[in-house]
Design an enzyme around this catalytic site. Structure first.
Site, PDB file in Angstrom:
ATOM      1  N   LYS A 130      22.822  32.982  25.770  1.00 46.48           N
ATOM      2  CA  LYS A 130      22.965  33.664  27.068  1.00 46.48           C
ATOM      3  C   LYS A 130      21.597  33.904  27.692  1.00 46.48           C
ATOM      4  CE  LYS A 130      24.617  35.858  30.594  1.00 46.48           C
ATOM      5  NZ  LYS A 130      24.989  37.248  30.716  1.00 46.48           N
ATOM      6  N   GLY A 144      27.907  49.898  37.014  1.00 46.92           N
ATOM      7  CA  GLY A 144      27.312  48.842  37.835  1.00 46.92           C
ATOM      8  C   GLY A 144      28.330  47.729  38.036  1.00 46.92           C
ATOM      9  N   ASN A 197      22.885  41.852  29.513  1.00 47.91           N
ATOM     10  CA  ASN A 197      21.876  40.793  29.604  1.00 47.91           C
ATOM     11  C   ASN A 197      20.662  41.174  28.771  1.00 47.91           C
ATOM     12  OD1 ASN A 197      23.153  39.073  31.405  1.00 47.91           O
ATOM     13  ND2 ASN A 197      22.095  39.868  33.206  1.00 47.91           N
ATOM     14  N   ASN A 239      27.711  33.487  43.482  1.00 49.62           N
ATOM     15  CA  ASN A 239      27.280  34.814  43.027  1.00 49.62           C
ATOM     16  C   ASN A 239      25.804  35.079  43.313  1.00 49.62           C
ATOM     17  OD1 ASN A 239      27.944  37.291  41.686  1.00 49.62           O
ATOM     18  ND2 ASN A 239      26.649  36.627  39.998  1.00 49.62           N
ATOM     19  N   GLU A 290      15.469  43.310  35.110  1.00 49.54           N
ATOM     20  CA  GLU A 290      15.469  43.121  33.650  1.00 49.54           C
ATOM     21  C   GLU A 290      14.479  42.039  33.220  1.00 49.54           C
ATOM     22  OE1 GLU A 290      19.850  44.303  32.134  1.00 49.54           O
ATOM     23  OE2 GLU A 290      19.806  42.473  33.334  1.00 49.54           O
ATOM     24  N   ALA A 342      29.349  38.905  38.882  1.00 51.02           N
ATOM     25  CA  ALA A 342      29.883  40.072  39.602  1.00 51.02           C
ATOM     26  C   ALA A 342      28.788  40.667  40.481  1.00 51.02           C
ATOM     27  CB  ALA A 342      30.378  41.120  38.613  1.00 51.02           C
ATOM     28  N   SER A 395      22.410  39.199  39.006  1.00 48.58           N
ATOM     29  CA  SER A 395      22.073  40.614  38.851  1.00 48.58           C
ATOM     30  C   SER A 395      20.618  40.893  39.237  1.00 48.58           C
ATOM     31  CB  SER A 395      22.334  41.052  37.410  1.00 48.58           C
ATOM     32  OG  SER A 395      21.653  40.203  36.509  1.00 48.58           O
ATOM     33  N   ASN A 402      20.275  33.173  31.551  1.00 49.55           N
ATOM     34  CA  ASN A 402      19.556  34.100  32.430  1.00 49.55           C
ATOM     35  C   ASN A 402      18.140  33.605  32.732  1.00 49.55           C
ATOM     36  OD1 ASN A 402      21.378  36.573  30.736  1.00 49.55           O
ATOM     37  ND2 ASN A 402      21.548  36.247  32.931  1.00 49.55           N
ATOM     38  N   LYS A 420      21.620  48.438  32.495  1.00 50.20           N
ATOM     39  CA  LYS A 420      20.507  47.499  32.472  1.00 50.20           C
ATOM     40  C   LYS A 420      19.758  47.636  31.146  1.00 50.20           C
ATOM     41  CE  LYS A 420      21.084  46.027  36.643  1.00 50.20           C
ATOM     42  NZ  LYS A 420      21.424  44.625  36.916  1.00 50.20           N
TER      43      LYS A 420
HETATM   44  O1  PAF Z   1      22.800  38.232  35.375  1.00 45.64           O
HETATM   45  C1  PAF Z   1      23.765  37.676  35.939  1.00 45.64           C
HETATM   46  O2  PAF Z   1      23.970  37.759  37.145  1.00 45.64           O
HETATM   47  C2  PAF Z   1      24.757  36.925  35.078  1.00 45.64           C
HETATM   48  O3  PAF Z   1      24.379  37.073  33.728  1.00 45.64           O
HETATM   49  C3  PAF Z   1      24.941  35.449  35.395  1.00 45.64           C
HETATM   50  C4  PAF Z   1      25.782  34.815  34.323  1.00 45.64           C
HETATM   51  C5  PAF Z   1      23.593  34.751  35.483  1.00 45.64           C
HETATM   52  C6  PAF Z   1      25.736  35.218  36.642  1.00 45.64           C
HETATM   53  O4  PAF Z   1      25.100  35.571  37.823  1.00 45.64           O
END
Ligand code: PAF
Length: 326
Positions: A202, A25, A120, A270, A285, A146, A273, A206, A94
């Protein structure tokens, strides 16, 4: 913070280290591309035959602020047995797929293999420890942004911290070796021995970003641009911090909110995810992020109404995306 892609590995022996990345992924492809560009030979293990074929033929394509880079000669397979015992197996699937990916990857996990999760959500390390009881398991986080644009085609949309530690103190040396390999490859990494705090920190990131971005269809940075959205983010994070504190973690709500805001800025363009999953009609998730905080909060008698609402809205978006009405 040093951004990925700036360093070349000069550590003798890294090139022969067998690092398997489970899951092609966004994050799996990003780490594979960065390690490969630094001269290492990571192996991607992926269960989708079409993805194996696409990356096997075309390699990886990495887009970042400096341009678009072809990363060829990248090894990818769907056959764990053909790999043989690896030095490190890094899980990037995932959270809802961890148990099945562990079974899929089991043939390349020998007695000396170090099992790593940088995924995550909450619960991955427990699943892997139960599946591989004798193994040294490292658990941690990465806050890189990403986006997967197509099979093997990844956009690196923001640098973030990568940190991990051993579940058992005897695993520290293996963690240090992997940390050195990441740093030599331009993936800024550090060891953190307080894995529980690391994962909940973390989780707060999220909690603050993913559900809101997925519900509103916005990039991470836009969460900070609208006062009502920013307020919901702050309230969701505050609830998660209260649950973390009720579990014995020494978390400060203002610090965690500031951290989420810093990640929103660092990964502003970004598509997180969860939004990528919703847009693609995939399962998200949510049960391992906001859903996990709701379950933990209820069992500890901490109120979690904001996270419960966010989780329900993401479930509804998932149902809409899947064409279901009930
Ligand atoms: O889930 C995600 O996309 C990443 O953990 C984060 C850090 C929130 C960046 O988009």
């Amino acid at each position: 913070m040093r951004c990925a892609g700036e360093a070349k590995s000069d550590r003798k022996g890294d090139e022969s280290m067998k690092i398997v990345i489970v899951g092609a992924g966004a994050m799996g492809c990003l780490f594979a591309a960065l390690l490969r560009r630094a001269g290492l030979e990571p192996l991607l293990l992926e269960k989708s035959p079409s993805t194996v074929a696409a990356i096997g033929c075309g390699g990886l394509v990495l887009e970042d602020l400096t341009g678009t880079h072809a990363v060829d000669r990248i090894a990818i397979t769907g056959d764990a047995a053909g790999i043989g015992p690896a030095d490190y197996v890094v899980f990037f699937v995932k959270a809802f797929d961890t148990a099945s990916a562990a079974g899929f990857a089991a043939a390349c996990i020998g007695p000396a293999t170090v099992v790593v999760t940088l995924q995550n959500g909450i619960g991955n390390a427990d699943v892997l420890s139960e599946r591989f009881p004798g193994s040294n398991v490292l658990a941690g986080i990465t806050a890189h942004g990403a986006t997967l644009l197509g099979p093997g085609h990844v956009r690196h949309a923001g640098c973030g911290e990568t940190a991990f530690g051993p579940l058992h103190p005897s695993g520290r040396r293996s963690a240090e070796v992997l940390c050195d390999v990441f740093n030599a490859s331009g993936i800024a990494a550090r060891i953190d021995d307080d894995v529980h705090a690391l994962l909940w920190g973390k989780l707060c990131v999220n909690i603050g970003i993913n559900a809101l971005a997925a519900i509103l269809d916005i990039s991470n940075g836009r969460i900070l641009e609208m006062d009502p959205v920013r307020d919901i983010m702050r309230n969701a994070v505050r609830e998660a911090v209260a649950v973390a504190v009720a579990q014995g973690l020494e978390f400060d709500a203002d610090e965690q909110v500031a951290r989420v805001e810093q990640v929103c800025r660092a990964t502003q363009s970004n598509i997180c995810s969860m939004l990528q999953d919703v847009r693609a009609g995939r399962m998200t998730e949510i049960e391992y992020i906001n859903g996990a905080v709701v379950r933990a909060g209820r069992s500890l008698h901490c109120p979690v109404p904001v996270n419960a609402m966010l989780a329900d809205l993401v479930r509804a978006r998932q149902m809409l995306a899947a064409g279901k009405s009930a």
